[in-house]
Design an enzyme around this catalytic site. Structure first.
Site, PDB file in Angstrom:
ATOM      1  N   PRO A   2      34.084 -22.068 -19.354  1.00  0.00           N
ATOM      2  CA  PRO A   2      33.093 -22.694 -18.848  1.00  0.00           C
ATOM      3  C   PRO A   2      33.206 -23.348 -17.708  1.00  0.00           C
ATOM      4  CG  PRO A   2      33.542 -22.844 -21.120  1.00  0.00           C
ATOM      5  CD  PRO A   2      34.522 -22.616 -20.460  1.00  0.00           C
ATOM      6  N   GLU A   3      32.328 -23.314 -17.050  1.00  0.00           N
ATOM      7  CA  GLU A   3      32.275 -24.054 -15.476  1.00  0.00           C
ATOM      8  C   GLU A   3      30.974 -24.873 -15.790  1.00  0.00           C
ATOM      9  OE1 GLU A   3      32.061 -21.317 -12.244  1.00  0.00           O
ATOM     10  OE2 GLU A   3      33.768 -19.815 -12.904  1.00  0.00           O
ATOM     11  N   LYS A  58      33.239 -30.367 -14.694  1.00  0.00           N
ATOM     12  CA  LYS A  58      33.176 -29.085 -16.023  1.00  0.00           C
ATOM     13  C   LYS A  58      33.229 -30.470 -17.066  1.00  0.00           C
ATOM     14  CE  LYS A  58      35.247 -25.632 -13.077  1.00  0.00           C
ATOM     15  NZ  LYS A  58      35.856 -24.893 -13.035  1.00  0.00           N
ATOM     16  N   ARG A 263      44.304 -16.004  -9.333  1.00  0.00           N
ATOM     17  CA  ARG A 263      42.244 -15.626 -10.077  1.00  0.00           C
ATOM     18  C   ARG A 263      42.466 -14.712  -9.327  1.00  0.00           C
ATOM     19  NH1 ARG A 263      40.210 -20.229 -11.848  1.00  0.00           N
ATOM     20  NH2 ARG A 263      39.663 -19.023 -13.085  1.00  0.00           N
TER      21      ARG A 263
END
Length: 273
Positions: A2-3, A58, A263
């Site tokens: 979740p960002e 976040k 990433r």
């Protein structure tokens, strides 16, 4: 993971149920998540009134007079508001009862966090996890000039600079890839080589994409859902993220995938220079 949009969607979802309400109980079903749960957390929160909710990057912040509960959703977490009596499932690790509702944190991979910052320790912004965070991208301090000034000595790729979180906060892997596409910037470009005019486009793209994602309930790829159990749908509008080999929606060139800092990065080699 979740960002910023997913955490802001969560904050807006829980706020009407929490603000001004008294916590009647806390249940911990594990010793902790990424870090141990704070000692005596149940006693710390029981009988206390929630004053407001907030967000820093976040991190979801639940403010009391005597401190702030800091919640991070980790890689796979989400929060729901449920009626009393709903049985917990395997990965439901934290409950906070407020009135006739329960705030429940579900985190299958247990990379999230529930932490306590007492008021006597100072402003919550000085918490170890928050003190080095960059500016909020949806607030006034975030400008192209800010990005330009802060990156003059940064020789890292712009995608990695965005993810670092010390210049601008909350722009994670999904929204960095999408913002760089909208701005027409190759994610491998060294940050210090980007001029002010291109940072104008990038700052605008970040603001627009984050705002659109919030309006659409965030992105649901695997685990994230809103507090009412509904999925977000911003993922339907991705231009490059998770579209490896598919045609670019602008020029039809195949979307490429590379790895930066462990990433995945997605971009169009034709549209992004």
């Amino acid at each position: 993971m979740p960002e910023l949009p997913e955490v802001e969607v969560t904050r807006r979802g829980v706020a009407p149920y929490l603000e001004g309400q008294v916590v009647s109980g806390v249940v911990l079903r594990h010793t902790g998540l990424r870090w141990p749960f704070p000692a005596a957390l149940s006693q710390t929160l029981a009988g206390r009134t929630i004053r407001s909710t907030g967000r820093r990057g976040k991190y979801l912040l639940i403010h009391f007079d005597h401190g702030t509960l800091i919640v991070h959703l980790g890689m796979s977490g989400h929060i729901r508001i449920l009626p009393l009596g709903v049985p917990p499932q395997k990965h439901d690790h934290f409950d906070m009862t407020v009135g006739n509702q329960v705030l429940r944190l579900t985190d299958p991979r247990r990379f999230g966090a529930v932490l306590w910052h007492a008021a006597e320790e100072g402003a919550v912004d000085q918490h170890l996890l928050l003190r080095t965070l960059g500016v909020e991208p949806l607030e006034g301090l975030f400008t192209a000039q800010w990005l330009y000034r802060q990156t003059r000595s940064r020789r890292s790729a712009i995608k990695q600079v965005l993810l670092a979180g010390d210049i601008v906060v909350g722009v994670g892997n999904i929204y960095a890839s999408e913002s760089l596409f909208q701005a027409g910037i190759n994610p491998k470009t060294q940050a210090h080589r980007i001029g002010l005019q291109r940072y104008e486009r990038l700052a605008q793209a970040i603001r627009e994409i984050l705002a659109a994602a919030i309006a659409q309930g965030g992105s649901t790829l695997k685990d994230f859902i809103g507090v009412n159990g509904q999925s977000g749908y911003f993922q339907q509008n991705y231009f490059v993220y998770a579209r490896t080999g598919e045609p670019c929606r602008i020029c039809n060139a195949p979307v490429r995938q590379i790895v930066q800092g462990q990433r995945s990065t997605f971009y169009c080699p034709n549209c992004q220079k």
